[in-house]
Design a protein around this motif. Structure first.
Motif, PDB file in Angstrom:
ATOM      1  N   ALA A  76      65.874  42.336  53.634  1.00  0.00           N
ATOM      2  CA  ALA A  76      66.015  43.020  52.343  1.00  0.00           C
ATOM      3  C   ALA A  76      64.654  43.178  51.667  1.00  0.00           C
ATOM      4  CB  ALA A  76      66.965  42.247  51.434  1.00  0.00           C
ATOM      5  N   LEU A  77      63.815  42.138  51.742  1.00  0.00           N
ATOM      6  CA  LEU A  77      62.477  42.246  51.157  1.00  0.00           C
ATOM      7  C   LEU A  77      61.638  43.288  51.881  1.00  0.00           C
ATOM      8  CD1 LEU A  77      61.567  38.515  50.471  1.00  0.00           C
ATOM      9  CD2 LEU A  77      61.999  40.309  48.796  1.00  0.00           C
ATOM     10  N   LYS A  78      61.774  43.340  53.190  1.00  0.00           N
ATOM     11  CA  LYS A  78      61.029  44.344  53.946  1.00  0.00           C
ATOM     12  C   LYS A  78      61.428  45.751  53.507  1.00  0.00           C
ATOM     13  CE  LYS A  78      60.653  41.593  58.145  1.00  0.00           C
ATOM     14  NZ  LYS A  78      61.060  41.489  59.545  1.00  0.00           N
ATOM     15  N   ARG A  79      62.739  45.986  53.366  1.00  0.00           N
ATOM     16  CA  ARG A  79      63.202  47.311  52.928  1.00  0.00           C
ATOM     17  C   ARG A  79      62.735  47.614  51.512  1.00  0.00           C
ATOM     18  NH1 ARG A  79      67.887  45.542  55.393  1.00  0.00           N
ATOM     19  NH2 ARG A  79      68.791  45.016  53.387  1.00  0.00           N
ATOM     20  N   LYS A  80      62.812  46.613  50.639  1.00  0.00           N
ATOM     21  CA  LYS A  80      62.445  46.815  49.235  1.00  0.00           C
ATOM     22  C   LYS A  80      60.980  47.214  49.104  1.00  0.00           C
ATOM     23  CE  LYS A  80      62.066  44.328  44.866  1.00  0.00           C
ATOM     24  NZ  LYS A  80      62.221  43.040  44.213  1.00  0.00           N
ATOM     25  N   TRP A  81      60.122  46.544  49.848  1.00  0.00           N
ATOM     26  CA  TRP A  81      58.695  46.813  49.736  1.00  0.00           C
ATOM     27  C   TRP A  81      58.217  47.867  50.715  1.00  0.00           C
ATOM     28  CZ3 TRP A  81      57.550  40.919  49.736  1.00  0.00           C
ATOM     29  CH2 TRP A  81      57.847  40.407  48.486  1.00  0.00           C
ATOM     30  N   GLY A  82      59.100  48.339  51.596  1.00  0.00           N
ATOM     31  CA  GLY A  82      58.720  49.360  52.556  1.00  0.00           C
ATOM     32  C   GLY A  82      57.763  48.847  53.620  1.00  0.00           C
ATOM     33  N   LEU A  83      57.862  47.578  53.938  1.00  0.00           N
ATOM     34  CA  LEU A  83      56.974  46.977  54.928  1.00  0.00           C
ATOM     35  C   LEU A  83      57.693  46.837  56.257  1.00  0.00           C
ATOM     36  CD1 LEU A  83      55.544  44.062  52.785  1.00  0.00           C
ATOM     37  CD2 LEU A  83      54.450  46.234  53.265  1.00  0.00           C
ATOM     38  N   SER A  84      56.914  46.924  57.318  1.00  0.00           N
ATOM     39  CA  SER A  84      57.507  46.644  58.620  1.00  0.00           C
ATOM     40  C   SER A  84      57.488  45.146  58.884  1.00  0.00           C
ATOM     41  CB  SER A  84      56.736  47.379  59.712  1.00  0.00           C
ATOM     42  OG  SER A  84      55.387  46.988  59.677  1.00  0.00           O
ATOM     43  N   SER A  85      56.683  44.421  58.121  1.00  0.00           N
ATOM     44  CA  SER A  85      56.587  42.982  58.301  1.00  0.00           C
ATOM     45  C   SER A  85      56.131  42.341  57.004  1.00  0.00           C
ATOM     46  CB  SER A  85      55.592  42.700  59.424  1.00  0.00           C
ATOM     47  OG  SER A  85      54.926  41.515  59.234  1.00  0.00           O
ATOM     48  N   ILE A  86      56.557  41.134  56.774  1.00  0.00           N
ATOM     49  CA  ILE A  86      56.094  40.365  55.620  1.00  0.00           C
ATOM     50  C   ILE A  86      55.193  39.265  56.148  1.00  0.00           C
ATOM     51  CG2 ILE A  86      56.784  38.824  53.767  1.00  0.00           C
ATOM     52  CD1 ILE A  86      59.368  40.368  53.573  1.00  0.00           C
ATOM     53  N   VAL A  87      54.000  39.180  55.616  1.00  0.00           N
ATOM     54  CA  VAL A  87      53.042  38.176  56.062  1.00  0.00           C
ATOM     55  C   VAL A  87      53.368  36.860  55.357  1.00  0.00           C
ATOM     56  CG1 VAL A  87      50.607  37.570  56.188  1.00  0.00           C
ATOM     57  CG2 VAL A  87      51.297  39.959  56.397  1.00  0.00           C
ATOM     58  N   PRO A  88      53.620  35.790  56.129  1.00  0.00           N
ATOM     59  CA  PRO A  88      53.931  34.500  55.521  1.00  0.00           C
ATOM     60  C   PRO A  88      52.747  33.937  54.737  1.00  0.00           C
ATOM     61  CG  PRO A  88      54.488  34.511  57.861  1.00  0.00           C
ATOM     62  CD  PRO A  88      53.727  35.751  57.578  1.00  0.00           C
ATOM     63  N   GLN A  89      53.040  33.031  53.816  1.00  0.00           N
ATOM     64  CA  GLN A  89      51.992  32.453  52.973  1.00  0.00           C
ATOM     65  C   GLN A  89      51.022  31.581  53.746  1.00  0.00           C
ATOM     66  OE1 GLN A  89      54.086  30.450  49.861  1.00  0.00           O
ATOM     67  NE2 GLN A  89      54.161  32.274  48.581  1.00  0.00           N
ATOM     68  N   TRP A  90      51.447  31.003  54.858  1.00  0.00           N
ATOM     69  CA  TRP A  90      50.569  30.108  55.598  1.00  0.00           C
ATOM     70  C   TRP A  90      49.468  30.852  56.340  1.00  0.00           C
ATOM     71  CZ3 TRP A  90      50.283  30.910  60.796  1.00  0.00           C
ATOM     72  CH2 TRP A  90      51.353  31.541  61.409  1.00  0.00           C
ATOM     73  N   VAL A  91      49.600  32.178  56.469  1.00  0.00           N
ATOM     74  CA  VAL A  91      48.589  32.974  57.170  1.00  0.00           C
ATOM     75  C   VAL A  91      47.394  33.162  56.237  1.00  0.00           C
ATOM     76  CG1 VAL A  91      48.093  35.217  58.211  1.00  0.00           C
ATOM     77  CG2 VAL A  91      50.331  34.168  58.522  1.00  0.00           C
ATOM     78  N   PRO A  92      46.193  32.796  56.683  1.00  0.00           N
ATOM     79  CA  PRO A  92      45.012  32.986  55.841  1.00  0.00           C
ATOM     80  C   PRO A  92      44.815  34.458  55.503  1.00  0.00           C
ATOM     81  CG  PRO A  92      44.481  31.631  57.757  1.00  0.00           C
ATOM     82  CD  PRO A  92      45.862  32.152  57.958  1.00  0.00           C
ATOM     83  N   SER A  93      44.251  34.723  54.340  1.00  0.00           N
ATOM     84  CA  SER A  93      44.108  36.111  53.886  1.00  0.00           C
ATOM     85  C   SER A  93      43.246  36.948  54.832  1.00  0.00           C
ATOM     86  CB  SER A  93      43.534  36.148  52.467  1.00  0.00           C
ATOM     87  OG  SER A  93      42.280  35.499  52.438  1.00  0.00           O
ATOM     88  N   ASP A  94      42.249  36.331  55.466  1.00  0.00           N
ATOM     89  CA  ASP A  94      41.405  37.106  56.377  1.00  0.00           C
ATOM     90  C   ASP A  94      42.112  37.430  57.696  1.00  0.00           C
ATOM     91  OD1 ASP A  94      41.329  34.408  57.011  1.00  0.00           O
ATOM     92  OD2 ASP A  94      39.350  34.546  57.937  1.00  0.00           O
ATOM     93  N   LEU A  95      43.244  36.777  57.969  1.00  0.00           N
ATOM     94  CA  LEU A  95      44.009  37.067  59.183  1.00  0.00           C
ATOM     95  C   LEU A  95      45.314  37.814  58.913  1.00  0.00           C
ATOM     96  CD1 LEU A  95      43.606  33.676  61.098  1.00  0.00           C
ATOM     97  CD2 LEU A  95      42.345  35.794  61.454  1.00  0.00           C
ATOM     98  N   SER A  96      45.555  38.175  57.646  1.00  0.00           N
ATOM     99  CA  SER A  96      46.834  38.816  57.315  1.00  0.00           C
ATOM    100  C   SER A  96      46.974  40.191  57.961  1.00  0.00           C
ATOM    101  CB  SER A  96      47.014  38.911  55.805  1.00  0.00           C
ATOM    102  OG  SER A  96      46.001  39.714  55.248  1.00  0.00           O
ATOM    103  N   ASP A  97      45.884  40.941  58.053  1.00  0.00           N
ATOM    104  CA  ASP A  97      45.964  42.251  58.713  1.00  0.00           C
ATOM    105  C   ASP A  97      46.281  42.093  60.200  1.00  0.00           C
ATOM    106  OD1 ASP A  97      45.436  43.595  56.357  1.00  0.00           O
ATOM    107  OD2 ASP A  97      43.275  43.716  56.738  1.00  0.00           O
ATOM    108  N   ASP A  98      45.661  41.082  60.824  1.00  0.00           N
ATOM    109  CA  ASP A  98      45.947  40.815  62.236  1.00  0.00           C
ATOM    110  C   ASP A  98      47.410  40.435  62.423  1.00  0.00           C
ATOM    111  OD1 ASP A  98      43.297  41.245  63.093  1.00  0.00           O
ATOM    112  OD2 ASP A  98      42.746  39.198  62.515  1.00  0.00           O
ATOM    113  N   TYR A  99      47.915  39.592  61.521  1.00  0.00           N
ATOM    114  CA  TYR A  99      49.321  39.195  61.605  1.00  0.00           C
ATOM    115  C   TYR A  99      50.228  40.416  61.509  1.00  0.00           C
ATOM    116  CZ  TYR A  99      53.801  37.051  60.635  1.00  0.00           C
ATOM    117  OH  TYR A  99      55.123  36.697  60.700  1.00  0.00           O
ATOM    118  N   ALA A 100      49.962  41.277  60.527  1.00  0.00           N
ATOM    119  CA  ALA A 100      50.796  42.469  60.339  1.00  0.00           C
ATOM    120  C   ALA A 100      50.755  43.361  61.579  1.00  0.00           C
ATOM    121  CB  ALA A 100      50.335  43.232  59.107  1.00  0.00           C
TER     122      ALA A 100
END
Length: 125
Positions: A76-100
């Motif tokens: 539901a959050l993915k649909r609401k924000w129009g994201l194909s993926s939600i990056v978890p909080q434990w992922v460092p900000s410099d690796l969030s693009d890689d995670y996505a």
């Protein structure tokens, strides 16, 4: 409902069976605060929230129900924000693009595994 001997006896039976305070209160028809007061007066030990959570976690039916609710909530959050993926909080900000990117290409489990591997490599240096 007033504090009657029948209500006290029912509270004792339910607490011995391991029912959480809110279910005991709902069954008897009083507030959870009343049940807590009654238990203190009668010397009855009620199950704590952590004990109730542990008991729920051991129940396979409850565990699968919670997993399904969690999955639905994430979708539901993915649909609401129009994201194909939600990056978890434990992922460092410099690796969030890689995670996505990994999550879109290979799925979230693979992305999480790869990010954990990347974090371990960075800490090893």
């Amino acid at each position: 409902m007033k504090r009657t001997p029948e209500a006290i006896a029912r509270m004792k039976r339910l607490s011995e069976a391991g029912a959480p305070t809110n279910l005991i209160a709902r069954d008897i028809g009083v507030s959870p605060a009343s049940i807590i007061k009654w238990a203190k007066r009668e010397g009855v030990r009620l199950m704590t929230r952590s004990e109730a959570g542990k008991r729920r976690a051991q129940d396979p039916v409850e565990r699968s129900r919670l997993a399904e609710l969690s999955r639905r909530g994430g979708e539901a959050l993915k649909r609401k924000w129009g994201l194909s993926s939600i990056v978890p909080q434990w992922v460092p900000s410099d690796l969030s693009d890689d995670y996505a990117d990994f999550a879109v290409l290979y799925g979230e489990e693979c992305a999480a595994s790869r990010i954990r591997q990347m974090k371990a490599e960075a800490l090893a240096c």
